[in-house]
Motif scaffolding. Structure first.
Motif, mmCIF file in Angstrom:
data_model
loop_
_atom_site.group_PDB
_atom_site.id
_atom_site.type_symbol
_atom_site.label_atom_id
_atom_site.label_comp_id
_atom_site.label_asym_id
_atom_site.label_seq_id
_atom_site.Cartn_x
_atom_site.Cartn_y
_atom_site.Cartn_z
ATOM 1 N N THR A 1 20.103 57.303 -18.171
ATOM 2 C CA THR A 1 18.379 56.726 -19.174
ATOM 3 C C THR A 1 18.462 56.206 -18.143
ATOM 4 O O THR A 1 16.768 55.536 -17.659
ATOM 5 N N TRP A 2 18.991 54.471 -17.719
ATOM 6 C CA TRP A 2 17.974 53.542 -16.749
ATOM 7 C C TRP A 2 18.205 54.360 -14.834
ATOM 8 O O TRP A 2 17.318 53.892 -14.803
ATOM 9 N N VAL A 3 18.887 55.579 -14.412
ATOM 10 C CA VAL A 3 19.057 55.436 -13.177
ATOM 11 C C VAL A 3 17.509 56.165 -13.214
ATOM 12 O O VAL A 3 17.077 56.352 -12.232
ATOM 13 N N LEU A 4 17.162 57.066 -13.947
ATOM 14 C CA LEU A 4 15.885 58.002 -14.374
ATOM 15 C C LEU A 4 14.890 57.191 -13.712
ATOM 16 O O LEU A 4 13.545 57.208 -13.538
ATOM 17 N N ASN A 5 14.867 56.225 -15.038
ATOM 18 C CA ASN A 5 13.791 55.052 -14.815
ATOM 19 C C ASN A 5 13.735 54.505 -13.138
ATOM 20 O O ASN A 5 12.735 54.106 -12.907
ATOM 21 N N PHE A 6 14.840 54.301 -12.325
ATOM 22 C CA PHE A 6 14.467 53.547 -11.113
ATOM 23 C C PHE A 6 13.252 55.056 -10.589
ATOM 24 O O PHE A 6 12.997 54.403 -9.445
ATOM 25 N N TYR A 7 13.260 55.881 -10.827
ATOM 26 C CA TYR A 7 12.807 56.994 -10.360
ATOM 27 C C TYR A 7 11.649 57.410 -10.745
ATOM 28 O O TYR A 7 11.093 58.222 -10.493
ATOM 29 N N TYR A 8 10.952 56.649 -11.790
ATOM 30 C CA TYR A 8 10.253 56.445 -11.820
ATOM 31 C C TYR A 8 9.197 58.012 -13.894
ATOM 32 O O TYR A 8 8.762 58.442 -13.762
ATOM 33 N N LEU A 9 11.123 57.842 -13.426
ATOM 34 C CA LEU A 9 11.463 59.165 -15.004
ATOM 35 C C LEU A 9 11.731 58.945 -16.153
ATOM 36 O O LEU A 9 12.569 58.331 -16.033
ATOM 37 N N PHE A 10 10.897 58.501 -17.228
ATOM 38 C CA PHE A 10 11.307 58.434 -18.451
ATOM 39 C C PHE A 10 12.374 59.382 -19.706
ATOM 40 O O PHE A 10 12.132 60.805 -19.157
ATOM 41 N N PHE A 11 13.522 58.977 -19.730
ATOM 42 C CA PHE A 11 14.438 59.589 -20.008
ATOM 43 C C PHE A 11 15.059 59.304 -21.188
ATOM 44 O O PHE A 11 15.346 58.598 -21.946
ATOM 45 N N SER A 12 14.992 59.947 -22.812
ATOM 46 C CA SER A 12 14.811 59.419 -24.183
ATOM 47 C C SER A 12 16.737 60.220 -24.467
ATOM 48 O O SER A 12 16.394 60.642 -24.484
ATOM 49 N N PRO A 13 16.969 59.326 -24.986
ATOM 50 C CA PRO A 13 18.634 59.149 -24.524
ATOM 51 C C PRO A 13 18.845 59.606 -26.455
ATOM 52 O O PRO A 13 19.903 60.021 -26.369
ATOM 53 N N PHE A 14 18.123 59.212 -27.081
ATOM 54 C CA PHE A 14 18.366 59.044 -28.585
ATOM 55 C C PHE A 14 18.076 60.258 -29.309
ATOM 56 O O PHE A 14 19.832 60.570 -30.358
ATOM 57 N N PRO A 15 17.539 61.155 -29.097
ATOM 58 C CA PRO A 15 18.534 62.700 -29.055
ATOM 59 C C PRO A 15 19.706 62.730 -28.849
ATOM 60 O O PRO A 15 20.639 63.626 -29.494
ATOM 61 N N LEU A 16 20.088 62.799 -27.706
ATOM 62 C CA LEU A 16 21.465 62.981 -27.545
ATOM 63 C C LEU A 16 22.626 62.338 -28.081
ATOM 64 O O LEU A 16 24.205 62.580 -28.514
ATOM 65 N N ILE A 17 22.355 60.710 -28.395
ATOM 66 C CA ILE A 17 23.268 60.088 -28.879
ATOM 67 C C ILE A 17 23.729 60.295 -30.019
ATOM 68 O O ILE A 17 24.456 60.354 -31.051
ATOM 69 N N SER A 18 22.813 60.974 -30.775
ATOM 70 C CA SER A 18 22.738 61.436 -32.463
ATOM 71 C C SER A 18 23.386 62.351 -32.202
ATOM 72 O O SER A 18 23.669 62.580 -33.106
#
Length: 418
Positions: free
Chosen positions: A91-108
């Motif tokens: 999630t943090w790395v993709l944000n540098f490439y201007y991509l938002f990735f929701s981690p919550f489904p995966l965390i769940s």
């Protein structure tokens, strides 16, 4: 297969719950809060593309499988924590490439899969594999081990009578080898024998009951019942004998020494159970069947044979093997007599000449028991091969000559107890 099925079931449940929460918008507020925390440099979070669903399914099944299958809790936890850290990092790395990735489904799905998998792993069914690994270790083939894992019967090795075949293989020239070789060469030669023999017998379906510096004992028909245990044991014993002859050629090349190996095989009723407790606990067998197999192995030295089998083994495999009688020996109670045989090969594996010599040998043994010494000598001569020595035949010839001349008038015909 048992653990794969339960992993698929629990993984499917975890994925379904995580994706249902995602589809109903449970994570929307959390996504917006995370988006703002990351600086809001990407477009507003919305429904993700297909890869969000694919990742949830993949991670869900992977975490469930590892949690169910891995025996140690610390390693289970390490996999789950590693998965969570990877999701957060992505999630943090993709944000540098201007991509938002929701981690919550995966965390769940990671949390749900770990909880479900851990709950099953701590159940009686979930601990089955760990118990079997502790009890049997690597002394079973992979195939046999997973047959036990997938078996529906309850794990109770408190003791049961089982029909089985016991194969004992021992090296009898250890003192000679220790005197002739440096210690490291002696150990290497012994380990080569133990490794080669045990690996072969285990892969042929045997259970490695004992393995020490001089011998090994393998059980066919336990812990898994096998109506063909005697046939499988005879086939394995014959092939093992050939393999050890080839091994001796390697030993001769490397160390200029060979192993004097002998094999005893006996079938019958044994007590099969988990003996001992805690760190000393192990599955093993006990009984007269086991004892006679050991005695047969040692008796090879007396007769000059390589492979002896007991009467129960012959009774169960008579249509599958070729044998010749070796001796009448006293049973455990010293009042009964037991016939033992030399295993020559599989059925119809002898040439016409070898079969004729075998038949002549058989008749000669019968004549000797009837004290018809001249007939016995004549038939032993007919059984003598022209191109090689036959140590068991030479033993019988010498014994008949002594009996005929009265030099062994007190002979009992019984095998000395090992």
């Amino acid at each position: 297969m048992r653990y794969l099925k339960i992993s698929l079931l629990l993984g499917a449940i975890a994925c379904a719950v995580a994706l249902a929460l995602y589809e109903t918008g449970v994570y929307e507020r959390a996504d917006r809060a995370l988006w703002e925390l990351l600086g809001g440099v990407t477009s507003l979070p919305g429904k993700q593309l297909w890869y969000q669903y694919a990742l949830v399914v993949f991670v869900g099944f992977a975490v469930t499988w590892t949690t169910v299958d891995i025996p140690r809790l610390s390693l289970k936890s390490l996999v789950a924590v590693g998965a969570l850290l990877n999701v957060i990092s992505a999630t943090w790395v993709l944000n540098f490439y201007y991509l938002f990735f929701s981690p919550f489904p995966l965390i769940s799905v990671v949390v749900l899969a770990f909880v479900f998998g851990l709950a099953y792993a701590r159940s009686e069914a979930g601990r089955r594999k760990a118990k079997l690994r502790l009890l049997f270790g690597d002394r079973l083939s992979r195939r046999t081990f997973y047959q036990l894992v997938n078996d529906r019967e309850k794990l109770e090795f408190t003791g049961q009578l089982r029909e089985a075949s016991v194969l004992v293989c021992e090296v009898f020239n250890h003192e000679e080898l220790m005197d002739a070789l440096p210690v490291e060469d002696y150990v290497a030669m012994t380990n080569l024998f133990l490794h080669s023999a045990s690996e072969f017998l285990v892969e042929r379906g045997g259970y490695l009951d004992e393995c020490d510096g001089e011998s090994l004992r393998v059980i066919f028909g336990a812990p898994l019942a096998d109506p063909e245990h005697a046939v499988r044991a005879c086939e394995a014993a014959l092939e093992l004998s050939l393999r050890l002859e080839n091994l001796n050629r390697e030993c001769e090349t490397r160390w200029h020494r060979t192993l004097d190996h002998r094999i005893g095989l006996n079938s019958g009723e044994v007590v099969a159970a988990a003996f001992g407790s805690g760190r000393l606990g192990t599955f093993s067998v006990a009984g007269e069947t086991v004892e006679l197999a050991r005695r047969l192995c040692s008796a090879n030295l007396r007769y000059g044979s390589r492979l002896l089998v007991g009467p129960e083994t012959l009774g169960e495999t008579e249509s599958h093997i070729e044998v010749r009688p070796m001796d009448l020996v006293r049973g455990r109670d010293e009042r009964t007599w037991v016939e033992v045989y030399e295993l020559l090969g599989l059925k119809n594996s002898l040439s016409a000449e070898e079969a004729e010599r075998r038949d002549a040998f058989w008749r000669a043994v019968i004549f000797s028991r009837e004290e018809r010494w001249e007939d016995a000598l004549d038939h032993f001569q007919l059984a003598t091969p022209a191109d090689k020595t036959d140590a068991p035949l030479e033993f019988h010839l010498e014994r008949v000559r002594q009996m005929r001349s009265g030099l062994a008038s007190g002979h009992t015909w019984s095998m000395a107890r090992a």
